[in-house]
Design a protein around this motif. Structure first.
Motif, mmCIF file in Angstrom:
data_model
loop_
_atom_site.group_PDB
_atom_site.id
_atom_site.type_symbol
_atom_site.label_atom_id
_atom_site.label_comp_id
_atom_site.label_asym_id
_atom_site.label_seq_id
_atom_site.Cartn_x
_atom_site.Cartn_y
_atom_site.Cartn_z
ATOM 1 N N ARG A 1 52.062 37.450 42.396
ATOM 2 C CA ARG A 1 52.238 37.916 43.779
ATOM 3 C C ARG A 1 53.318 38.993 43.786
ATOM 4 O O ARG A 1 54.155 39.048 42.898
ATOM 5 C CB ARG A 1 52.632 36.759 44.686
ATOM 6 C CG ARG A 1 51.572 35.652 44.722
ATOM 7 C CD ARG A 1 51.841 34.625 45.802
ATOM 8 N NE ARG A 1 51.480 35.077 47.127
ATOM 9 C CZ ARG A 1 50.229 35.107 47.614
ATOM 10 N NH1 ARG A 1 49.222 34.729 46.868
ATOM 11 N NH2 ARG A 1 49.978 35.524 48.845
ATOM 12 N N PHE B 1 44.514 44.489 44.525
ATOM 13 C CA PHE B 1 44.962 43.491 45.482
ATOM 14 C C PHE B 1 44.340 43.784 46.837
ATOM 15 O O PHE B 1 43.883 44.897 47.102
ATOM 16 C CB PHE B 1 46.496 43.456 45.584
ATOM 17 C CG PHE B 1 47.129 44.726 46.087
ATOM 18 C CD1 PHE B 1 47.242 44.978 47.453
ATOM 19 C CD2 PHE B 1 47.628 45.662 45.205
ATOM 20 C CE1 PHE B 1 47.834 46.138 47.918
ATOM 21 C CE2 PHE B 1 48.228 46.835 45.662
ATOM 22 C CZ PHE B 1 48.323 47.067 47.026
ATOM 23 N N GLU C 1 48.731 38.668 46.708
ATOM 24 C CA GLU C 1 48.254 38.276 45.386
ATOM 25 C C GLU C 1 47.631 39.471 44.689
ATOM 26 O O GLU C 1 46.891 40.243 45.299
ATOM 27 C CB GLU C 1 47.221 37.154 45.495
ATOM 28 C CG GLU C 1 46.777 36.653 44.132
ATOM 29 C CD GLU C 1 45.811 35.486 44.198
ATOM 30 O OE1 GLU C 1 45.566 34.887 43.134
ATOM 31 O OE2 GLU C 1 45.299 35.189 45.292
ATOM 32 N N TYR C 2 47.945 39.629 43.399
ATOM 33 C CA TYR C 2 47.342 40.695 42.599
ATOM 34 C C TYR C 2 46.648 40.093 41.387
ATOM 35 O O TYR C 2 46.965 38.973 40.964
ATOM 36 C CB TYR C 2 48.380 41.728 42.139
ATOM 37 C CG TYR C 2 49.393 41.166 41.150
ATOM 38 C CD1 TYR C 2 49.102 41.080 39.790
ATOM 39 C CD2 TYR C 2 50.620 40.676 41.587
ATOM 40 C CE1 TYR C 2 50.020 40.539 38.898
ATOM 41 C CE2 TYR C 2 51.536 40.144 40.703
ATOM 42 C CZ TYR C 2 51.227 40.079 39.361
ATOM 43 O OH TYR C 2 52.131 39.526 38.482
#
Length: 136
Positions: free
Chosen positions: A10, A118, A128-129
């Motif tokens: 994140r 993302f 979140e990625y």
């Protein structure tokens, strides 16, 4: 060629500074923005340097591109690298894809390649990625 590894985490953002380029009431219109992000998870990087160029095609719609310098680590390997980012946005949020700038890895990240992305929804305090990468 090494097999790509996917890592997730994140990030949070701070210090968004946006300034217009040209007339404020023009459509379409351009702006520049500077932001600092902090990544946790597979990518650990505090206080990144990120610059965007934004094209507003409507009141709250458009696209952007930018570069972000991350210094920290990827799955424990220390170094720095640059991400090239491209995205679109609307009143609901932002969708972004990014790719490592070839040759930008330093330290344990020399030879880093990869891409990810993302989706940010307005109001989220962290994003979140996903990042798929390989080291040569």
């Amino acid at each position: 060629m090494p097999t790509p590894v996917e890592t997730r985490g994140r990030f949070t953002f701070a210090d968004w500074e946006e300034s217009p380029v040209g007339a404020l009431d023009a459509a379409p219109r351009l702006a520049r923005a500077r932001v600092a992000n902090t990544f946790t998870g597979g990518v650990e990087a505090a206080g990144t340097s990120c610059d965007y160029t934004i094209a507003y095609t409507g009141e709250s719609t458009g696209s952007y591109s930018g570069m972000e310098l991350l210094s920290g680590s990827v799955d424990g390997r220390k170094g720095s690298f640059v991400l090239e980012e491209r995205g679109t946005f609307d009143a609901g949020g932002t969708v972004c894809r990014f790719e490592v700038v070839p040759g930008s890895g330093t330290g344990d990240l020399v030879g880093l390649t990869g891409s990810g992305g993302f989706t940010y929804r307005h109001g989220d305090t962290s994003v979140e990625y996903a990042f798929s990468y390989a080291l040569a």
